[in-house]
Design a protein around this motif. Sequence first.
Motif, PDB file in Angstrom:
ATOM      1  N   LYS A  14       0.755  -0.988   0.456  1.00  0.00           N
ATOM      2  CA  LYS A  14      -0.175   0.361  -0.340  1.00  0.00           C
ATOM      3  C   LYS A  14       0.838   1.304  -0.024  1.00  0.00           C
ATOM      4  O   LYS A  14       2.215   1.196  -0.321  1.00  0.00           O
ATOM      5  CB  LYS A  14      -1.024  -0.567   1.385  1.00  0.00           C
ATOM      6  CG  LYS A  14      -2.145  -0.888   1.382  1.00  0.00           C
ATOM      7  CD  LYS A  14      -2.801  -0.738   2.635  1.00  0.00           C
ATOM      8  CE  LYS A  14      -3.706  -1.853   3.163  1.00  0.00           C
ATOM      9  NZ  LYS A  14      -4.650  -1.590   4.010  1.00  0.00           N
ATOM     10  N   CYS A  16      -0.072   5.507  -0.007  1.00  0.00           N
ATOM     11  CA  CYS A  16      -1.179   7.038   0.151  1.00  0.00           C
ATOM     12  C   CYS A  16      -0.373   8.195  -0.148  1.00  0.00           C
ATOM     13  O   CYS A  16       0.896   8.510   0.345  1.00  0.00           O
ATOM     14  CB  CYS A  16      -1.967   6.860   1.622  1.00  0.00           C
ATOM     15  SG  CYS A  16      -1.186   6.694   3.550  1.00  0.00           S
ATOM     16  N   SER A  18      -2.432  12.490   1.578  1.00  0.00           N
ATOM     17  CA  SER A  18      -2.855  13.277   1.892  1.00  0.00           C
ATOM     18  C   SER A  18      -2.686  14.219   1.801  1.00  0.00           C
ATOM     19  O   SER A  18      -1.697  15.372   1.293  1.00  0.00           O
ATOM     20  CB  SER A  18      -2.686  13.133   3.466  1.00  0.00           C
ATOM     21  OG  SER A  18      -3.333  11.581   3.999  1.00  0.00           O
ATOM     22  N   VAL A  68      -0.512   9.101  -6.229  1.00  0.00           N
ATOM     23  CA  VAL A  68      -0.125   7.579  -5.432  1.00  0.00           C
ATOM     24  C   VAL A  68       0.041   7.131  -6.814  1.00  0.00           C
ATOM     25  O   VAL A  68       1.667   6.820  -6.523  1.00  0.00           O
ATOM     26  CB  VAL A  68      -1.405   7.027  -4.247  1.00  0.00           C
ATOM     27  CG1 VAL A  68      -0.919   5.957  -4.193  1.00  0.00           C
ATOM     28  CG2 VAL A  68      -1.729   8.312  -3.464  1.00  0.00           C
ATOM     29  N   THR A  98      -7.189  11.233   2.614  1.00  0.00           N
ATOM     30  CA  THR A  98      -5.501  10.577   1.913  1.00  0.00           C
ATOM     31  C   THR A  98      -6.516   9.489   0.853  1.00  0.00           C
ATOM     32  O   THR A  98      -7.742   8.757   1.162  1.00  0.00           O
ATOM     33  CB  THR A  98      -5.728   9.720   3.472  1.00  0.00           C
ATOM     34  OG1 THR A  98      -5.610  10.975   4.603  1.00  0.00           O
ATOM     35  CG2 THR A  98      -5.182   8.775   3.327  1.00  0.00           C
ATOM     36  N   THR A 100      -5.592   6.025  -0.911  1.00  0.00           N
ATOM     37  CA  THR A 100      -4.779   5.065  -0.472  1.00  0.00           C
ATOM     38  C   THR A 100      -5.109   4.223  -2.099  1.00  0.00           C
ATOM     39  O   THR A 100      -6.183   3.784  -2.692  1.00  0.00           O
ATOM     40  CB  THR A 100      -5.052   4.312   0.722  1.00  0.00           C
ATOM     41  OG1 THR A 100      -5.164   5.376   1.595  1.00  0.00           O
ATOM     42  CG2 THR A 100      -4.116   2.904   1.126  1.00  0.00           C
ATOM     43  N   THR A 116      -8.554   1.235  -4.900  1.00  0.00           N
ATOM     44  CA  THR A 116      -8.231   2.718  -4.301  1.00  0.00           C
ATOM     45  C   THR A 116      -9.134   3.070  -3.820  1.00  0.00           C
ATOM     46  O   THR A 116     -10.396   2.881  -4.275  1.00  0.00           O
ATOM     47  CB  THR A 116      -8.534   3.489  -6.018  1.00  0.00           C
ATOM     48  OG1 THR A 116      -9.484   3.151  -6.716  1.00  0.00           O
ATOM     49  CG2 THR A 116      -7.222   3.252  -6.784  1.00  0.00           C
ATOM     50  N   CYS A 118     -10.147   6.513  -1.486  1.00  0.00           N
ATOM     51  CA  CYS A 118     -10.964   7.536  -0.719  1.00  0.00           C
ATOM     52  C   CYS A 118     -10.677   8.154   0.399  1.00  0.00           C
ATOM     53  O   CYS A 118     -12.615   7.888   0.422  1.00  0.00           O
ATOM     54  CB  CYS A 118     -10.089   9.520  -1.373  1.00  0.00           C
ATOM     55  SG  CYS A 118      -9.475   9.290  -2.981  1.00  0.00           S
TER      56      CYS A 118
END
Length: 142
Positions: A14, A16, A18, A68, A98, A100, A116, A118
């Motif tokens: 993973k 991320c 923000s 990302v 955020t 990810t 995906t 958010c």
Amino acid sequence: MAGKSIDEIVIGEKACFSKTITEGDVYLYAGIIGDLNSAHINEEAAKKGIFGKRIAHGMLTAGLVSTVLGMKLPGEGTIYMGQELKFTKPVYFGDTVTATVEVSEKIRDKFLKLKTVCVNQNGEVVLEGVAMVLPPKKEAGK
């Protein structure tokens, strides 16, 4: 610095990013793409809408997923091939979102499928979907 090649990436990995969404972000985005919908740029009209105030463009939020993918996982050199999206809640000015991505599948040792998501500062999902990318090739000598 190039991003990770498919051989360097593991299922479940993973990353991320923000960002707090500002009024300026929304106005710049609206100007760039030409979407001047009052839900985004007109406070008085937005007060009468279903959300009661201005919201960010959904695709502005989706753009954080692109950040990302292109900058973190897989990273620089990644080619974004496709995205399925579902917008589940509005993003308001001042929300911190955020994005990810999580590697869910390798396809033919060439493409990656990534989950995906958010979330806002309250942990509420505002966007979810699946992306398909072509990660960068492994650098020679590595």
